[in-house]
Structures are given as structure tokens and as C-alpha cells.
Write a protein that holds these residues in place. Sequence first.
Motif, mmCIF file in Angstrom:
data_model
loop_
_atom_site.group_PDB
_atom_site.id
_atom_site.type_symbol
_atom_site.label_atom_id
_atom_site.label_comp_id
_atom_site.label_asym_id
_atom_site.label_seq_id
_atom_site.Cartn_x
_atom_site.Cartn_y
_atom_site.Cartn_z
ATOM 1 N N THR A 233 0.865 -1.182 0.000
ATOM 2 C CA THR A 233 0.000 0.000 0.000
ATOM 3 C C THR A 233 0.902 1.233 0.000
ATOM 4 N N PRO A 234 0.407 2.364 -0.473
ATOM 5 C CA PRO A 234 1.218 3.581 -0.464
ATOM 6 C C PRO A 234 1.609 3.974 0.960
ATOM 7 N N GLY A 235 2.759 4.620 1.091
ATOM 8 C CA GLY A 235 3.238 5.070 2.393
ATOM 9 C C GLY A 235 2.731 6.459 2.734
ATOM 10 N N ALA A 236 3.236 6.982 3.845
ATOM 11 C CA ALA A 236 2.778 8.286 4.350
ATOM 12 C C ALA A 236 3.100 9.424 3.391
ATOM 13 N N LYS A 237 4.174 9.308 2.648
ATOM 14 C CA LYS A 237 4.543 10.367 1.711
ATOM 15 C C LYS A 237 3.454 10.578 0.653
ATOM 16 N N ALA A 238 2.806 9.515 0.241
ATOM 17 C CA ALA A 238 1.748 9.601 -0.775
ATOM 18 C C ALA A 238 0.551 10.412 -0.284
ATOM 19 N N THR A 239 0.382 10.504 1.020
ATOM 20 C CA THR A 239 -0.739 11.263 1.588
ATOM 21 C C THR A 239 -0.391 12.725 1.839
ATOM 22 N N LYS A 240 0.823 13.120 1.466
ATOM 23 C CA LYS A 240 1.330 14.474 1.731
ATOM 24 C C LYS A 240 1.282 14.754 3.229
ATOM 25 N N ILE A 241 1.883 13.857 3.973
ATOM 26 C CA ILE A 241 1.827 13.913 5.429
ATOM 27 C C ILE A 241 2.469 15.184 5.986
#
Length: 184
Positions: free
Chosen positions: A60-68
Motif C-alpha cells: 500500500t502507499p506510504g505516508a509520503k503519498a498522503t502528503k503527510i
Amino acid sequence: MNRRDALKSVVLMMGGTMIGATAILTGCSPERQLKDLNFTPEDLAFLDEIGETIIPTTDTPGAKATKIGEFMQMMIKDCYDADQQKAFIDGLNALSKDFKAEKGADFMEAKPEDRLAFLNAMNEKFKASGEERQPIVINMLRDLTVLGYFTSEIGATQALRFVEVPGRFDPCINYKKGDKAWAI
């Protein structure tokens, strides 16, 4: 004489005293320092990398993909008091400085394994100190990353099982080992 001293001398000789030599040479500072909560794109990228270290990309995508980083900035600005904000900024500056001193490289340029080992050591050091009440940056980063990731569309729909509300009511759901948790 090093390059910085030479530049300061040249600026001063050419009238830098009127403008202020430090204002001209702020780009020459050796380390990135956060001054306030108006994060630059580089600061947000730094927060994204910290978040990605905490919740990395797997199946699954990591936190970076959510623009954390943007989420952290918003939460720090809007929800934290002045003391917590100062602790966060000071903690990020210390994290960056300590990482460079220990690993000999900038956090952004380091391998993910080195980043993770450093953050884990930082967490263990905090636990060993016994300071439960002080807002330490490692706890803030971890909590904000987990909150931001699992409340994002990516985290709720791809890392968790998501059913739009209102949904069907099932009072008893069988659990099989390895099933994803439910998003609320």
C-alpha cells in the motif's frame, strides 16, 4: 580563510554594511533550520520523508503519498499550543542536526534503514529518560503520521477496510488472521 569568510569580506568591502551581510548570506548557512511554522517546500519534503520512514510504502502507499508533511503543518499550526509548537520546531532542528552528526549525512540523503534506525534509537532514548509529560518530537511525529495517514483517503481505503457510512449493520463479524482493520 574559508569560502564563507571570503564572501563576507567581499560583501563588506562592496557596501554590504548598508544592506546587512547576514541578510545576503543567509543562503550560505550549513544546516537547514526551521524558524517558524511557515514551512518551505523543503521543510514539507523533510516531514514527508520522516512520515515515509514511519509508515513506508509496501503493498500500500506510504505516508509520503498522503502528503503527510502538509497534514503535520496544518495540525501543528491549528491544534498545538505555543509551547508544543516550539517543542516541535526545536525537536525537528535537533533531529536534523543530530542525524547529520551521527550518520555524517543529511536525513534527506540517507538510506531508509539508517533513518529508521535513528528514529527508533531516538524513541528508545526518550523511553529510557522517563519524561512522560514533556512533548517530545518523536512522539509528535509518530502520532501525527499515524493520524494523518489513517484519516487520509489512501490510508482509509487502501490500508484499512472501508465501508461508507451509513452502511449495513453487522453486529458480529468473523475475523481471520491477517484481515485488515476497519476504518471508521
